[in-house]
Write a protein that holds these residues in place. Structure first.
Motif, PDB file in Angstrom:
ATOM      1  N   VAL A  71      -7.318 -12.641   0.999  1.00  0.00           N
ATOM      2  CA  VAL A  71      -6.228 -11.650   1.009  1.00  0.00           C
ATOM      3  C   VAL A  71      -6.350 -10.722  -0.193  1.00  0.00           C
ATOM      4  O   VAL A  71      -6.175  -9.510  -0.079  1.00  0.00           O
ATOM      5  CB  VAL A  71      -4.854 -12.354   1.039  1.00  0.00           C
ATOM      6  CG1 VAL A  71      -3.721 -11.361   0.840  1.00  0.00           C
ATOM      7  CG2 VAL A  71      -4.667 -13.102   2.357  1.00  0.00           C
ATOM      8  N   GLY A  72      -6.699 -11.272  -1.345  1.00  0.00           N
ATOM      9  CA  GLY A  72      -6.821 -10.473  -2.560  1.00  0.00           C
ATOM     10  C   GLY A  72      -7.896  -9.402  -2.472  1.00  0.00           C
ATOM     11  O   GLY A  72      -7.754  -8.320  -3.059  1.00  0.00           O
ATOM     12  N   LEU A  73      -8.963  -9.676  -1.744  1.00  0.00           N
ATOM     13  CA  LEU A  73     -10.032  -8.682  -1.590  1.00  0.00           C
ATOM     14  C   LEU A  73      -9.565  -7.452  -0.820  1.00  0.00           C
ATOM     15  O   LEU A  73     -10.169  -6.387  -0.932  1.00  0.00           O
ATOM     16  CB  LEU A  73     -11.244  -9.311  -0.899  1.00  0.00           C
ATOM     17  CG  LEU A  73     -12.026 -10.320  -1.740  1.00  0.00           C
ATOM     18  CD1 LEU A  73     -13.097 -10.996  -0.894  1.00  0.00           C
ATOM     19  CD2 LEU A  73     -12.634  -9.655  -2.965  1.00  0.00           C
ATOM     20  N   CYS A  74      -8.507  -7.579  -0.048  1.00  0.00           N
ATOM     21  CA  CYS A  74      -7.977  -6.449   0.726  1.00  0.00           C
ATOM     22  C   CYS A  74      -7.093  -5.531  -0.111  1.00  0.00           C
ATOM     23  O   CYS A  74      -6.927  -4.352   0.216  1.00  0.00           O
ATOM     24  CB  CYS A  74      -7.166  -6.966   1.915  1.00  0.00           C
ATOM     25  SG  CYS A  74      -8.077  -8.016   3.044  1.00  0.00           S
ATOM     26  N   VAL A  75      -6.514  -6.058  -1.182  1.00  0.00           N
ATOM     27  CA  VAL A  75      -5.512  -5.310  -1.941  1.00  0.00           C
ATOM     28  C   VAL A  75      -6.055  -4.012  -2.546  1.00  0.00           C
ATOM     29  O   VAL A  75      -5.395  -2.971  -2.447  1.00  0.00           O
ATOM     30  CB  VAL A  75      -4.845  -6.214  -2.999  1.00  0.00           C
ATOM     31  CG1 VAL A  75      -3.931  -5.412  -3.913  1.00  0.00           C
ATOM     32  CG2 VAL A  75      -4.061  -7.327  -2.310  1.00  0.00           C
ATOM     33  N   PRO A  76      -7.250  -3.991  -3.167  1.00  0.00           N
ATOM     34  CA  PRO A  76      -7.727  -2.720  -3.719  1.00  0.00           C
ATOM     35  C   PRO A  76      -7.846  -1.614  -2.655  1.00  0.00           C
ATOM     36  O   PRO A  76      -7.546  -0.449  -2.929  1.00  0.00           O
ATOM     37  CB  PRO A  76      -9.105  -3.060  -4.302  1.00  0.00           C
ATOM     38  CG  PRO A  76      -9.038  -4.521  -4.587  1.00  0.00           C
ATOM     39  CD  PRO A  76      -8.152  -5.095  -3.517  1.00  0.00           C
ATOM     40  N   PHE A  77      -8.255  -1.983  -1.443  1.00  0.00           N
ATOM     41  CA  PHE A  77      -8.342  -1.020  -0.353  1.00  0.00           C
ATOM     42  C   PHE A  77      -6.958  -0.448  -0.037  1.00  0.00           C
ATOM     43  O   PHE A  77      -6.803   0.753   0.163  1.00  0.00           O
ATOM     44  CB  PHE A  77      -8.938  -1.700   0.891  1.00  0.00           C
ATOM     45  CG  PHE A  77      -9.023  -0.811   2.097  1.00  0.00           C
ATOM     46  CD1 PHE A  77     -10.131  -0.015   2.318  1.00  0.00           C
ATOM     47  CD2 PHE A  77      -7.979  -0.765   3.011  1.00  0.00           C
ATOM     48  CE1 PHE A  77     -10.201   0.809   3.432  1.00  0.00           C
ATOM     49  CE2 PHE A  77      -8.041   0.054   4.130  1.00  0.00           C
ATOM     50  CZ  PHE A  77      -9.162   0.840   4.338  1.00  0.00           C
ATOM     51  N   LEU A  78      -5.951  -1.322  -0.013  1.00  0.00           N
ATOM     52  CA  LEU A  78      -4.583  -0.876   0.273  1.00  0.00           C
ATOM     53  C   LEU A  78      -4.052   0.029  -0.833  1.00  0.00           C
ATOM     54  O   LEU A  78      -3.460   1.069  -0.568  1.00  0.00           O
ATOM     55  CB  LEU A  78      -3.662  -2.083   0.436  1.00  0.00           C
ATOM     56  CG  LEU A  78      -3.922  -2.997   1.622  1.00  0.00           C
ATOM     57  CD1 LEU A  78      -2.981  -4.191   1.577  1.00  0.00           C
ATOM     58  CD2 LEU A  78      -3.771  -2.250   2.920  1.00  0.00           C
ATOM     59  N   VAL A  79      -4.263  -0.382  -2.074  1.00  0.00           N
ATOM     60  CA  VAL A  79      -3.767   0.395  -3.210  1.00  0.00           C
ATOM     61  C   VAL A  79      -4.421   1.779  -3.228  1.00  0.00           C
ATOM     62  O   VAL A  79      -3.757   2.784  -3.488  1.00  0.00           O
ATOM     63  CB  VAL A  79      -4.011  -0.367  -4.533  1.00  0.00           C
ATOM     64  CG1 VAL A  79      -3.707   0.507  -5.743  1.00  0.00           C
ATOM     65  CG2 VAL A  79      -3.172  -1.636  -4.569  1.00  0.00           C
ATOM     66  N   ALA A  80      -5.710   1.839  -2.908  1.00  0.00           N
ATOM     67  CA  ALA A  80      -6.417   3.127  -2.878  1.00  0.00           C
ATOM     68  C   ALA A  80      -5.839   4.057  -1.816  1.00  0.00           C
ATOM     69  O   ALA A  80      -5.986   5.279  -1.918  1.00  0.00           O
ATOM     70  CB  ALA A  80      -7.903   2.897  -2.624  1.00  0.00           C
ATOM     71  N   ARG A  81      -5.170   3.508  -0.826  1.00  0.00           N
ATOM     72  CA  ARG A  81      -4.574   4.317   0.232  1.00  0.00           C
ATOM     73  C   ARG A  81      -3.065   4.480   0.066  1.00  0.00           C
ATOM     74  O   ARG A  81      -2.371   4.878   0.983  1.00  0.00           O
ATOM     75  CB  ARG A  81      -4.908   3.721   1.596  1.00  0.00           C
ATOM     76  CG  ARG A  81      -6.308   4.142   2.014  1.00  0.00           C
ATOM     77  CD  ARG A  81      -7.017   3.096   2.811  1.00  0.00           C
ATOM     78  NE  ARG A  81      -8.379   3.501   3.083  1.00  0.00           N
ATOM     79  CZ  ARG A  81      -9.383   3.363   2.225  1.00  0.00           C
ATOM     80  NH1 ARG A  81      -9.172   2.863   1.042  1.00  0.00           N
ATOM     81  NH2 ARG A  81     -10.612   3.750   2.543  1.00  0.00           N
ATOM     82  N   GLY A  82      -2.559   4.127  -1.107  1.00  0.00           N
ATOM     83  CA  GLY A  82      -1.149   4.368  -1.406  1.00  0.00           C
ATOM     84  C   GLY A  82      -0.196   3.245  -1.053  1.00  0.00           C
ATOM     85  O   GLY A  82       1.014   3.393  -1.184  1.00  0.00           O
ATOM     86  N   PHE A  83      -0.713   2.107  -0.611  1.00  0.00           N
ATOM     87  CA  PHE A  83       0.144   0.965  -0.307  1.00  0.00           C
ATOM     88  C   PHE A  83       0.245   0.087  -1.552  1.00  0.00           C
ATOM     89  O   PHE A  83      -0.749  -0.136  -2.231  1.00  0.00           O
ATOM     90  CB  PHE A  83      -0.422   0.135   0.855  1.00  0.00           C
ATOM     91  CG  PHE A  83      -0.445   0.854   2.167  1.00  0.00           C
ATOM     92  CD1 PHE A  83       0.670   0.856   2.988  1.00  0.00           C
ATOM     93  CD2 PHE A  83      -1.578   1.534   2.582  1.00  0.00           C
ATOM     94  CE1 PHE A  83       0.659   1.522   4.191  1.00  0.00           C
ATOM     95  CE2 PHE A  83      -1.606   2.206   3.795  1.00  0.00           C
ATOM     96  CZ  PHE A  83      -0.483   2.204   4.599  1.00  0.00           C
ATOM     97  N   PRO A  84       1.425  -0.449  -1.862  1.00  0.00           N
ATOM     98  CA  PRO A  84       1.570  -1.270  -3.069  1.00  0.00           C
ATOM     99  C   PRO A  84       0.975  -2.667  -2.917  1.00  0.00           C
ATOM    100  O   PRO A  84       0.895  -3.416  -3.875  1.00  0.00           O
ATOM    101  CB  PRO A  84       3.093  -1.352  -3.252  1.00  0.00           C
ATOM    102  CG  PRO A  84       3.645  -1.179  -1.875  1.00  0.00           C
ATOM    103  CD  PRO A  84       2.698  -0.247  -1.159  1.00  0.00           C
ATOM    104  N   GLY A  85       0.564  -3.026  -1.763  1.00  0.00           N
ATOM    105  CA  GLY A  85       0.073  -4.371  -1.473  1.00  0.00           C
ATOM    106  C   GLY A  85       0.712  -4.843  -0.189  1.00  0.00           C
ATOM    107  O   GLY A  85       1.254  -4.042   0.576  1.00  0.00           O
ATOM    108  N   PHE A  86       0.628  -6.123   0.056  1.00  0.00           N
ATOM    109  CA  PHE A  86       1.215  -6.684   1.274  1.00  0.00           C
ATOM    110  C   PHE A  86       2.686  -7.018   1.047  1.00  0.00           C
ATOM    111  O   PHE A  86       3.040  -7.559   0.006  1.00  0.00           O
ATOM    112  CB  PHE A  86       0.484  -7.960   1.688  1.00  0.00           C
ATOM    113  CG  PHE A  86      -0.919  -7.724   2.150  1.00  0.00           C
ATOM    114  CD1 PHE A  86      -1.166  -7.149   3.381  1.00  0.00           C
ATOM    115  CD2 PHE A  86      -1.997  -8.075   1.356  1.00  0.00           C
ATOM    116  CE1 PHE A  86      -2.458  -6.934   3.825  1.00  0.00           C
ATOM    117  CE2 PHE A  86      -3.296  -7.868   1.787  1.00  0.00           C
ATOM    118  CZ  PHE A  86      -3.528  -7.294   3.014  1.00  0.00           C
TER     119      PHE A  86
END
Length: 194
Positions: free
Chosen positions: A93-108
């Motif tokens: 799950v943690g490996l996905c977070v940088p991708f989300l943050v780069a697209r403006g999402f704060p995380g899950f």
């Protein structure tokens, strides 16, 4: 404030477990859990939640789980595969977070099933620690605690992974949506001629 104090209790628990002061470790974990609950009740009653608190609170929970499960594995109270099962989910799950943050999402966003899994793990490990207290070893209470602790740990890992799969499903939906938006911005691809 209370979340910061809980973070300071994490190394104390680690030292207590590694020095085989299991009862003291359980007391510190219980105090941390009670303070977390009281903090949550007060924050909701006064409508005083903060962004820092929303970050520190789950971080403290994760660190307590990590410290306790590593300590239990080092002391050979639980097998190493249990540690791998918990950390593998966090890694994926943690490996996905940088991708989300780069697209403006704060995380899950936190799921109730994830909260339930974390809660099950948070009470399973102190119960397993209690079974190592010399005064309980060999008694029926220790056997009951051992069975209850393991049932809670396995249930917690199951719920933890269910939440992880829900997060991965959200991640997949964002990736697909992002790919569609990217395709629309570039326009339709021209099809090769005959």
């Amino acid at each position: 404030m209370i979340s910061a104090l809980r973070l300071l209790m994490v190394p104390v628990v680690a030292v207590l477990i590694l020095s085989e002061q299991y009862l003291a470790a359980v007391v510190v974990l219980a105090l941390a859990g009670i303070s977390d609950w009281v903090d949550g009740v007060i924050a909701r009653a006064l409508d005083q939640t903060s962004r820092l608190g929303r970050l520190l609170d789950p971080a403290a929970d994760r660190l307590f789980i990590a410290v306790v499960i590593i300590g239990l594995a080092v002391q050979q109270v639980v097998p190493w595969w249990l540690l791998v099962a918990v950390f593998a989910r966090d890694l994926v799950v943690g490996l996905c977070v940088p991708f989300l943050v780069a697209r403006g999402f704060p995380g899950f966003p936190v799921h109730d099933i994830g909260k339930a899994g974390t809660f099950a793990l948070m009470y399973a490990f102190p119960v397993l620690l209690l079974t190592q207290v010399d005064q309980l070893t060999g008694h029926l209470a220790a056997d009951i605690a051992w069975a209850f602790g393991w049932a809670s740990a396995l249930w917690g890992v199951y719920l933890y992974w269910c939440a992880g799969l829900a997060y991965l499903n959200q991640f997949r939906a964002i990736v697909v949506s992002d790919a569609r938006a990217s395709t629309h911005q570039r326009g339709p691809r021209s099809t090769p001629g005959p």
